[in-house]
Design a protein around this motif. Sequence first.
Motif, mmCIF file in Angstrom:
data_model
loop_
_atom_site.group_PDB
_atom_site.id
_atom_site.type_symbol
_atom_site.label_atom_id
_atom_site.label_comp_id
_atom_site.label_asym_id
_atom_site.label_seq_id
_atom_site.Cartn_x
_atom_site.Cartn_y
_atom_site.Cartn_z
ATOM 1 N N GLU A 18 117.258 43.168 -17.981
ATOM 2 C CA GLU A 18 116.330 42.248 -17.338
ATOM 3 C C GLU A 18 117.014 41.666 -16.099
ATOM 4 O O GLU A 18 118.247 41.611 -16.039
ATOM 5 C CB GLU A 18 115.937 41.108 -18.291
ATOM 6 C CG GLU A 18 115.176 41.564 -19.519
ATOM 7 C CD GLU A 18 114.800 40.397 -20.433
ATOM 8 O OE1 GLU A 18 115.083 39.238 -20.057
ATOM 9 O OE2 GLU A 18 114.253 40.651 -21.516
ATOM 10 N N ARG A 156 112.111 49.694 -22.676
ATOM 11 C CA ARG A 156 110.892 48.943 -22.923
ATOM 12 C C ARG A 156 110.111 49.639 -24.043
ATOM 13 O O ARG A 156 110.265 50.841 -24.265
ATOM 14 C CB ARG A 156 110.019 48.879 -21.661
ATOM 15 C CG ARG A 156 110.628 48.067 -20.519
ATOM 16 C CD ARG A 156 110.683 46.598 -20.840
ATOM 17 N NE ARG A 156 111.165 45.801 -19.711
ATOM 18 C CZ ARG A 156 112.434 45.420 -19.541
ATOM 19 N NH1 ARG A 156 113.363 45.800 -20.421
ATOM 20 N NH2 ARG A 156 112.786 44.690 -18.510
ATOM 21 N N ARG A 163 107.372 42.118 -21.569
ATOM 22 C CA ARG A 163 108.009 41.899 -20.268
ATOM 23 C C ARG A 163 107.307 42.634 -19.131
ATOM 24 O O ARG A 163 107.802 42.633 -17.987
ATOM 25 C CB ARG A 163 109.475 42.324 -20.343
ATOM 26 C CG ARG A 163 110.322 41.445 -21.267
ATOM 27 C CD ARG A 163 111.638 42.086 -21.621
ATOM 28 N NE ARG A 163 111.443 43.209 -22.560
ATOM 29 C CZ ARG A 163 112.439 43.876 -23.133
ATOM 30 N NH1 ARG A 163 113.693 43.541 -22.867
ATOM 31 N NH2 ARG A 163 112.184 44.874 -23.973
ATOM 32 N N MET A 166 106.554 40.427 -16.123
ATOM 33 C CA MET A 166 107.802 40.098 -15.444
ATOM 34 C C MET A 166 108.282 41.274 -14.612
ATOM 35 O O MET A 166 108.697 41.099 -13.451
ATOM 36 C CB MET A 166 108.855 39.691 -16.477
ATOM 37 C CG MET A 166 110.222 39.323 -15.881
ATOM 38 S SD MET A 166 111.337 40.750 -15.705
ATOM 39 C CE MET A 166 111.692 41.107 -17.425
#
Length: 346
Positions: A18, A156, A163, A166
Amino acid sequence: MRTDELDFHLPPELIAQEPPAERHGSRLLHYNPVTRSIAHRAFTELPSLLGPGDLLVFNNTRVIPARFMLRKLTGGQVEGLFIRQNGPGDWNVLLRNVGPSSPGMAFRLEGDESVIFRLVERVDGGEFRVSVDPPIDAAALLDRIGRMPLPPYIKRHKGHDDRDDMDRARYQTVFAQQAGSVAAPTAALHFSPAILEELEARGVRRAFVTLNVGMGTFKPVSADTLEAHAMHTESYTLSSETAEAINQAKAEDRRVIAVGTTSTRVLESQPAGPIAAATGETAIFIYPPYAWKHVDALVTNFHLPRSTLIALVAAKIGLDEQRRIYAEAIRERYRFFSYGDAMFVG
């Protein structure tokens, strides 16, 4: 040059999954090529390392949310990645887990089952030409249902991840304009509006090129030598305004600083001497030894072993120094790859 000279061991936990909480919140390894010194800084210190008249050259490409999921009429899931649109309802895509296939094979689009994909022909490996019915514009459809095409080392969940929103925001630069890439110019991800404002206040100039980043940027060098590697081709545009800015910086003896390997490839694809506006394709492969024409300094991330990107860094600072810097970055627990920390060579 042997490809294994670009190899190194990276602890898996140093692969950033991230981005930092703040866009400019990464660390910055500063390498001074004159003194060969290494300093460990915060990215927010970058403006203090630049001077009035220095020119930062960014890639303003925009990443397409190119990942999507299809479902076979028999129920099985197929992962898709958009490559390009050839015409209305005529796309090239990568398909994974498609299994036995034949022309006319149909799939429904997850997220909008009114959209039907049909195989037209296999192009190469997992790449297919498909027809899309109704013939919706690819950019509009993918903007609505697509996911960002994160590289495979960023993990992912398949289909959906908490996420995703994001990633849509952070796997994109704040100045992205020209849609066409399936990978981000990751060195520029660190630049926030606050950093850009501080750079402007210090008299640091900026200019933009566009290079549409393809999946080839992640292709490892599988050949035993770099000379035997077939480099991928990417399209670019360099405007007259950017050419003028580069020529002015050179005339004033100021530095031209490429932000990322993609901007570097555009600039170094130009002939030596004053730069002019240009549009075209480049398959330039920069590796040691290399005679640099336009790029004086470089902002970049930490790259994969045995990649064309780390070869470019080695060409800028020398293979031995590249190895020393990466070993130091690993000892200091820098975060690597697309969402990782940055390095400034200059």
